[in-house]
Design a protein around this motif. Sequence first.
Motif, mmCIF file in Angstrom:
data_model
loop_
_atom_site.group_PDB
_atom_site.id
_atom_site.type_symbol
_atom_site.label_atom_id
_atom_site.label_comp_id
_atom_site.label_asym_id
_atom_site.label_seq_id
_atom_site.Cartn_x
_atom_site.Cartn_y
_atom_site.Cartn_z
ATOM 1 N N ARG A 1 28.031 85.616 -11.420
ATOM 2 C CA ARG A 1 26.973 85.433 -10.736
ATOM 3 C C ARG A 1 25.917 84.508 -11.529
ATOM 4 N NH1 ARG A 1 22.823 88.132 -7.290
ATOM 5 N NH2 ARG A 1 23.853 90.392 -7.462
ATOM 6 N N ARG B 1 18.597 75.520 0.808
ATOM 7 C CA ARG B 1 17.611 76.012 0.060
ATOM 8 C C ARG B 1 16.323 75.237 0.639
ATOM 9 N NH1 ARG B 1 19.020 78.546 -4.379
ATOM 10 N NH2 ARG B 1 16.918 78.625 -4.930
ATOM 11 N N ARG C 1 14.592 82.917 -8.503
ATOM 12 C CA ARG C 1 15.412 81.780 -9.435
ATOM 13 C C ARG C 1 14.801 80.705 -10.044
ATOM 14 N NH1 ARG C 1 17.550 86.003 -8.456
ATOM 15 N NH2 ARG C 1 19.446 86.743 -8.674
ATOM 16 N N ASP C 2 14.130 80.187 -8.754
ATOM 17 C CA ASP C 2 13.428 78.871 -8.926
ATOM 18 C C ASP C 2 11.918 78.678 -8.444
ATOM 19 O OD1 ASP C 2 13.800 79.234 -6.273
ATOM 20 O OD2 ASP C 2 14.269 77.378 -5.612
ATOM 21 N N SER D 1 12.350 86.249 -2.824
ATOM 22 C CA SER D 1 12.921 84.960 -2.331
ATOM 23 C C SER D 1 14.468 85.550 -2.036
ATOM 24 C CB SER D 1 12.704 83.917 -2.950
ATOM 25 O OG SER D 1 13.113 84.067 -4.417
ATOM 26 N N ASP E 1 24.608 80.659 -10.773
ATOM 27 C CA ASP E 1 23.146 80.582 -10.458
ATOM 28 C C ASP E 1 22.604 79.471 -11.733
ATOM 29 O OD1 ASP E 1 23.475 82.253 -8.447
ATOM 30 O OD2 ASP E 1 22.344 83.707 -9.484
ATOM 31 N N ARG F 1 19.911 86.623 0.626
ATOM 32 C CA ARG F 1 20.575 87.752 1.176
ATOM 33 C C ARG F 1 20.684 87.794 2.622
ATOM 34 N NH1 ARG F 1 21.593 91.863 -2.868
ATOM 35 N NH2 ARG F 1 21.099 91.195 -4.834
ATOM 36 N N ARG G 1 24.728 75.661 -11.080
ATOM 37 C CA ARG G 1 24.719 74.919 -9.905
ATOM 38 C C ARG G 1 23.755 73.427 -9.941
ATOM 39 N NH1 ARG G 1 21.296 79.252 -6.857
ATOM 40 N NH2 ARG G 1 19.090 78.926 -7.422
HETATM 41 O O1 DC Z 1 17.226 88.328 -6.632
HETATM 42 P P1 DC Z 1 18.674 88.459 -5.928
HETATM 43 O O2 DC Z 1 19.726 89.228 -6.654
HETATM 44 O O3 DC Z 1 18.113 89.297 -4.488
HETATM 45 O O4 DC Z 1 19.271 87.258 -5.579
HETATM 46 C C1 DC Z 1 20.697 87.197 -4.707
HETATM 47 C C2 DC Z 1 21.067 85.853 -4.838
HETATM 48 O O5 DC Z 1 20.072 84.824 -4.237
HETATM 49 C C3 DC Z 1 21.071 85.131 -6.512
HETATM 50 O O6 DC Z 1 22.383 85.584 -6.817
HETATM 51 C C4 DC Z 1 20.884 84.008 -6.492
HETATM 52 C C5 DC Z 1 20.324 83.476 -4.803
HETATM 53 N N1 DC Z 1 18.787 83.220 -5.201
HETATM 54 C C6 DC Z 1 18.432 81.996 -5.320
HETATM 55 O O7 DC Z 1 19.218 81.073 -5.518
HETATM 56 N N2 DC Z 1 16.998 81.633 -5.563
HETATM 57 C C7 DC Z 1 15.971 82.297 -5.537
HETATM 58 N N3 DC Z 1 14.780 82.073 -5.541
HETATM 59 C C8 DC Z 1 16.367 83.722 -5.189
HETATM 60 C C9 DC Z 1 17.653 84.027 -5.126
#
Ligand code: DC
Length: 218
Positions: A174, A103, A124-125, A35, A178, A40, A181
Motif C-alpha cells: 500500500r 482526487r 497523504r497530501d 481525508s 501511495d 474509504r 502514484r
Molecule cells: O489514511 P487511510 O488508511 O484511512 O487511507 C486509506 C487510503 O486512502 C490510503 O491508502 C491512500 C488514500 N488516501 C489518499 O490517497 N489521500 C489522502 N489524503 C488520504 C488517504
Amino acid sequence: MKLIPVITIDGPSASGKGTVAARVAARLGFHYLDSGALYRLVALAASKLENPGEAQLAALAQALPARFEGDRVFLEDRDVSDELRSESVGEAASRVAALGSVREALLARQHAYCRSPGLVADGRDMGTVVFPAARTKVFLSASPEARAERRYKQLMEKGLSANLTALVSEMRARDERDMHRPVAPLRPAPGALLLDTTALTIDEAVEAVLEHYRNTRL
Ligand code: DC
C-alpha cells in the motif's frame, strides 16, 4: 480576512496519524478532517457497482452521500464506521485514490472543513496538495514493523483475526502504491516537521505536534 490556522498531518498507514491528529484537534478545539475516510467511503460505495470506470468513480466521489456524526460515519443511512476501517476497504481506497479525477472531485469537500477556529487535516497530501498554504505541516512515519504491530493490535482489539507477516507485506504494498502514484503521491511537504513515532508514545507525538504548532503559527 481572518487567517484560519491549518495543521496538516500526512504519513503512511498506521503511522499513528489518525489518533495523533484527532487528539491535537481536541486539545486545540479545532475541526478535524480524516481525508482517508473519504477515499474509504468512495471505495465502499463503489463496491456496489460492477466494474466502474474512472468517470463513474469521480461522479460517485462528487456526490458522495456520506455524513459524519461524532465518531460515526454514515453512507446514505447505513452506519459504516466499522466496515470502513477494514483492511480490504483500505486497500480498495488506495486504488481509487490513485485516480486524479476522484482526487479532484473530493477537493471542495475537503476545503470546506477549513473553518474557524482552525483545522487539523490528516491524510497523504494535506500539506502538498489540499492545504499547501498551511503554516504547520507534519509528516509522521514509523517503521513498517511498528506500524504493522499497531494495526495488528487494533484488529485484535476489535475481535478481528489478523496475520502479522501478511500485514507487513500488505502495508509495504500500500505504501509503494501511495508513494509512487503520479497524482498527489505520499511525500513530506516542503518545510514539514518529520516525526518518526516508532519509539514515541501517542502523548509524546501529540506534544511534538503541538510544540511545532506553537513555533509556526502566526
Ligand atoms: O489514511 P487511510 O488508511 O484511512 O487511507 C486509506 C487510503 O486512502 C490510503 O491508502 C491512500 C488514500 N488516501 C489518499 O490517497 N489521500 C489522502 N489524503 C488520504 C488517504
